[in-house]
Scaffold this motif. Sequence first.
Motif, mmCIF file in Angstrom:
data_model
loop_
_atom_site.group_PDB
_atom_site.id
_atom_site.type_symbol
_atom_site.label_atom_id
_atom_site.label_comp_id
_atom_site.label_asym_id
_atom_site.label_seq_id
_atom_site.Cartn_x
_atom_site.Cartn_y
_atom_site.Cartn_z
ATOM 1 N N GLU A 134 0.888 -1.406 0.082
ATOM 2 C CA GLU A 134 0.034 -0.182 0.015
ATOM 3 C C GLU A 134 0.838 1.408 0.015
ATOM 4 N N LEU A 135 1.995 1.538 0.727
ATOM 5 C CA LEU A 135 3.062 2.468 0.656
ATOM 6 C C LEU A 135 3.537 2.368 -0.778
ATOM 7 N N LYS A 136 3.887 1.402 -1.329
ATOM 8 C CA LYS A 136 4.609 1.563 -2.902
ATOM 9 C C LYS A 136 3.579 2.082 -3.816
ATOM 10 N N ALA A 137 2.077 1.670 -3.580
ATOM 11 C CA ALA A 137 1.273 2.168 -4.541
ATOM 12 C C ALA A 137 1.026 3.776 -4.157
ATOM 13 N N LYS A 138 1.400 4.371 -2.893
ATOM 14 C CA LYS A 138 1.227 5.603 -2.791
ATOM 15 C C LYS A 138 2.215 6.453 -3.230
ATOM 16 N N LEU A 139 3.478 5.600 -3.261
ATOM 17 C CA LEU A 139 4.676 6.380 -3.915
ATOM 18 C C LEU A 139 4.622 6.317 -5.214
ATOM 19 N N LYS A 140 3.921 5.143 -6.055
ATOM 20 C CA LYS A 140 3.796 5.448 -7.333
ATOM 21 C C LYS A 140 2.797 6.424 -7.799
ATOM 22 N N ALA A 141 1.894 6.572 -7.031
ATOM 23 C CA ALA A 141 0.786 7.695 -7.296
ATOM 24 C C ALA A 141 1.566 9.038 -7.280
ATOM 25 N N PHE A 142 2.376 9.302 -6.179
ATOM 26 C CA PHE A 142 3.244 10.522 -5.981
ATOM 27 C C PHE A 142 4.001 10.881 -7.146
ATOM 28 N N ARG A 143 4.990 9.675 -7.519
ATOM 29 C CA ARG A 143 5.755 9.925 -8.693
ATOM 30 C C ARG A 143 5.020 10.357 -9.924
ATOM 31 N N ALA A 144 3.990 9.998 -10.197
ATOM 32 C CA ALA A 144 3.135 10.104 -11.062
ATOM 33 C C ALA A 144 2.561 11.345 -11.309
ATOM 34 N N ALA A 145 2.105 12.006 -10.363
ATOM 35 C CA ALA A 145 1.537 13.262 -9.915
ATOM 36 C C ALA A 145 2.948 14.249 -10.030
ATOM 37 N N LEU A 146 3.771 13.865 -9.824
ATOM 38 C CA LEU A 146 5.146 14.709 -10.162
ATOM 39 C C LEU A 146 5.445 14.838 -11.400
ATOM 40 N N LYS A 147 5.330 13.889 -12.069
ATOM 41 C CA LYS A 147 5.556 13.766 -13.456
ATOM 42 C C LYS A 147 4.676 14.816 -14.457
ATOM 43 N N GLN A 148 3.314 14.466 -13.915
ATOM 44 C CA GLN A 148 2.328 15.273 -14.540
ATOM 45 C C GLN A 148 2.413 16.861 -14.352
ATOM 46 N N GLU A 149 2.798 17.045 -13.068
ATOM 47 C CA GLU A 149 2.899 18.488 -12.565
ATOM 48 C C GLU A 149 4.075 19.016 -13.576
ATOM 49 N N ILE A 150 5.043 18.367 -13.877
ATOM 50 C CA ILE A 150 6.348 18.697 -14.576
ATOM 51 C C ILE A 150 6.176 18.910 -16.002
ATOM 52 N N ALA A 151 5.136 17.777 -16.513
ATOM 53 C CA ALA A 151 4.562 17.663 -17.961
ATOM 54 C C ALA A 151 3.786 18.929 -18.350
ATOM 55 N N ALA A 152 3.059 19.448 -16.919
ATOM 56 C CA ALA A 152 2.086 20.473 -17.480
ATOM 57 C C ALA A 152 2.943 21.902 -17.649
ATOM 58 N N GLU A 153 4.076 21.668 -16.991
ATOM 59 C CA GLU A 153 5.047 22.956 -17.188
ATOM 60 C C GLU A 153 6.124 23.071 -18.284
ATOM 61 N N GLY A 154 6.126 21.879 -18.752
ATOM 62 C CA GLY A 154 7.211 21.512 -19.849
ATOM 63 C C GLY A 154 6.853 22.050 -21.185
ATOM 64 N N GLY A 155 7.749 22.307 -22.069
ATOM 65 C CA GLY A 155 7.425 22.492 -23.419
ATOM 66 C C GLY A 155 6.932 24.108 -23.377
ATOM 67 N N LYS A 156 6.922 24.669 -22.382
ATOM 68 C CA LYS A 156 6.505 26.393 -22.610
ATOM 69 C C LYS A 156 7.752 26.984 -22.609
ATOM 70 N N GLY A 157 7.707 28.016 -23.377
ATOM 71 C CA GLY A 157 8.897 28.944 -23.355
ATOM 72 C C GLY A 157 9.016 29.904 -22.013
ATOM 73 N N VAL A 158 10.275 30.073 -21.817
ATOM 74 C CA VAL A 158 10.304 30.862 -20.334
ATOM 75 C C VAL A 158 11.232 31.902 -20.562
ATOM 76 N N SER A 159 11.190 33.001 -20.027
ATOM 77 C CA SER A 159 11.734 34.017 -20.111
ATOM 78 C C SER A 159 13.008 34.098 -18.909
ATOM 79 N N ILE A 160 14.226 34.179 -19.491
ATOM 80 C CA ILE A 160 15.115 34.111 -18.646
ATOM 81 C C ILE A 160 16.190 35.645 -18.705
#
Length: 160
Positions: A134-160
Amino acid sequence: MKVTIFFGSKSDTDTMKKAAAVLREFGVDYSSYIISAHRAGELLAETVAAAEADGTEVIIAGAGLAAHLPGVIASMTVLPVIGVPLDGGKVGGLDALLSIVQMPKQIPVATVGLDNAANAAYLACEILAIKYPELKAKLKAFRAALKQEIAAEGGKGVSI
């Protein structure tokens, strides 16, 4: 599933609370103790033995300066010990980092980054996940959410 958190000084509380927050997020029981390896060695030994008898499976130990606490605890148990080097002095925590990461062979201490108690808790969860699906499943879900969060931000141009 249980983790015990140790740290050597009350001044380390705010940093070590970050480990407790992660453990709560994943539903892992924990206890925490402020015990100095230098000033209360017998109390530390008694508390480590009691924690082990109470079902602790992983120990997180935060320490600054010479940072003996994680290594001393590791000498008292065969449970995995994760050291958190803490910035406690004039050299910005480098002394603690080197003390923990350079433990002598045969009694290791896992080491995370300086002041990174949260990563110690994530690592403790990963260790526990070997035994608890059950903890392994929570960790996998956590990692999937991190990936989605990064993907949602990825591919966008940024001003630096």
